[in-house]
Design a protein around this motif. Structure first.
Motif, short mmCIF file in Angstrom:
data_model
loop_
_atom_site.label_atom_id
_atom_site.label_comp_id
_atom_site.label_asym_id
_atom_site.label_seq_id
_atom_site.Cartn_x
_atom_site.Cartn_y
_atom_site.Cartn_z
N ASP A 175 -41.83 18.08 -8.45
CA ASP A 175 -40.91 18.74 -9.05
C ASP A 175 -40.17 17.63 -10.05
OD1 ASP A 175 -40.92 21.44 -8.71
OD2 ASP A 175 -39.63 21.26 -6.80
N ILE A 177 -42.30 16.67 -13.13
CA ILE A 177 -42.34 17.64 -13.92
C ILE A 177 -41.03 17.75 -14.82
CG2 ILE A 177 -42.48 20.39 -14.39
CD1 ILE A 177 -44.41 20.34 -11.85
N LYS A 178 -39.78 17.69 -14.14
CA LYS A 178 -38.57 17.79 -14.81
C LYS A 178 -38.40 16.82 -15.71
CE LYS A 178 -36.08 18.82 -10.94
NZ LYS A 178 -34.61 18.72 -9.95
N VAL A 218 -31.60 17.63 -16.99
CA VAL A 218 -32.17 18.32 -15.66
C VAL A 218 -31.04 18.70 -14.76
CG1 VAL A 218 -34.16 17.18 -15.78
CG2 VAL A 218 -32.58 16.07 -14.56
N ARG A 269 -45.89 25.78 -12.28
CA ARG A 269 -44.98 24.88 -12.91
C ARG A 269 -45.28 24.08 -14.18
NH1 ARG A 269 -41.60 23.65 -7.24
NH2 ARG A 269 -41.52 25.95 -6.60
N ALA A 270 -46.06 23.10 -14.22
CA ALA A 270 -46.21 22.25 -15.17
C ALA A 270 -46.73 22.91 -16.30
CB ALA A 270 -47.54 21.15 -14.61
N GLU A 271 -47.65 23.98 -16.21
CA GLU A 271 -48.15 24.69 -17.40
C GLU A 271 -47.16 25.56 -18.10
OE1 GLU A 271 -51.83 26.62 -15.70
OE2 GLU A 271 -52.85 24.75 -16.01
N ALA A 272 -46.18 26.00 -17.02
CA ALA A 272 -45.24 26.62 -17.99
C ALA A 272 -44.09 26.09 -18.80
CB ALA A 272 -44.22 27.33 -16.50
N ARG A 273 -44.09 24.59 -18.35
CA ARG A 273 -43.44 23.54 -19.25
C ARG A 273 -44.37 23.18 -20.32
NH1 ARG A 273 -38.89 20.39 -16.97
NH2 ARG A 273 -39.35 19.57 -19.33
N ARG A 320 -41.55 15.40 -20.71
CA ARG A 320 -41.32 16.43 -21.88
C ARG A 320 -42.89 16.66 -22.42
NH1 ARG A 320 -37.23 12.28 -24.02
NH2 ARG A 320 -39.17 11.47 -24.84
N GLU A 321 -43.86 15.96 -22.16
CA GLU A 321 -45.17 16.11 -22.85
C GLU A 321 -46.18 15.27 -22.06
OE1 GLU A 321 -45.36 13.12 -26.72
OE2 GLU A 321 -44.58 14.85 -26.81
#
Length: 174
Positions: A69, A72-73, A124, A33-37, A76-77
Motif C-alpha cells: 500500500d 503504491i501511495k 498521502v 490498486r496499482a493499475e487504478a493509479r 507516481r509513475e
C-alpha cells in the motif's frame, strides 16, 4: 496492535497455511490498486519457495499489504513489485517501487509510531502507524524489516522469516 506489542500481549498465531495462495491473493488485490493509479504491478519468485508453511498468516499478510500500500501511495509513475524467494533456508520477501524515494536522514524516522515523512511531492493519507507496526510484527516473527532507497528512483523494503515447510500426509493426496 502497537499497544499490545509494547505491552508484550500480542500473540502470534502459528498455523499451517498455503504461502503461494497468500502471495497470489495479495498480488491480485495490489495489482488492481496499482493499475487504478496507472502503475504496473509485478509479482515474482527468484527461487522456489515452499507451498505449505507454518507461521502467522494473518500477520504476514498485514505486513505485506502495508508495505505494498505504501509503495503504491508513494509511486507516481512506473511500478511496484512483490518478490519472494529462499535465502539461507528462510523465506525472504521484497517490496520495491519506482517511487519518490526516502531521504537518508528520514530512513530511521519512518519506523517511528505516528510519524510520517511529509514530502510535497506526495500528498498521502495515513496515520503513521503502518511501518511502525510492520517493523514490530516482523521482529515478533523473527525477522528484521530493512529499507534501501534512492531519491526519485524508489525504495526497497525486505525481510526474511523462518517459515518451516509443512509436508502433506500421503493420506490427504487422494
Amino acid at each position: 496492535d502497537t499497544a499490545k506489542i509494547e505491552a508484550g500481549t500480542l500473540e502470534l498465531r502459528t498455523a499451517d497455511f498455503d504461502l503461494d495462495r497468500l502471495l497470489e491473493g495479495i498480488a491480485a488485490i495490489m495489482r488492481r490498486r496499482a493499475e487504478a493509479r496507472g502503475l504496473a504491478f509485478t509479482s515474482a519468485r527468484w527461487s522456489e519457495i515452499p507451498g505449505l508453511v507454518s507461521g502467522d498468516e494473518r500477520r504476514l499478510r498485514q505486513v505485506l499489504v502495508n508495505l505494498l500500500d505504501n509503495a503504491i501511495k508513494y509511486t507516481r509513475e512506473g511500478g511496484v513489485a512483490l518478490k519472494a524467494g529462499l535465502e539461507e533456508d528462510r523465506v525472504c520477501f521484497l517490496v520495491e517501487d519506482t517511487g519518490i524515494g526516502i531521504r537518508p536522514e528520514h530512513r530511521t524516522e519512518i519506523f517511528a509510531v505516528f510519524h510520517q515523512v511529509r514530502d510535497p511531492r506526495a500528498a498521502v493519507e495515513g496515520t503513521g502507524l503502518g511501518l511502525a507496526i510492520s517493523q514490530q510484527l516482523v521482529r515478533l516473527m523473527g525477522g528484521e524489516l530493512q529499507v534501501a532507497s534512492a531519491l526519485e528512483e524508489g525504495s526497497r523494503f525486505w525481510f526474511s522469516l523462518d517459515l518451516p515447510p509443512v509436508s502433506v500426509p500421503a493420506s490427504t493426496w487422494l
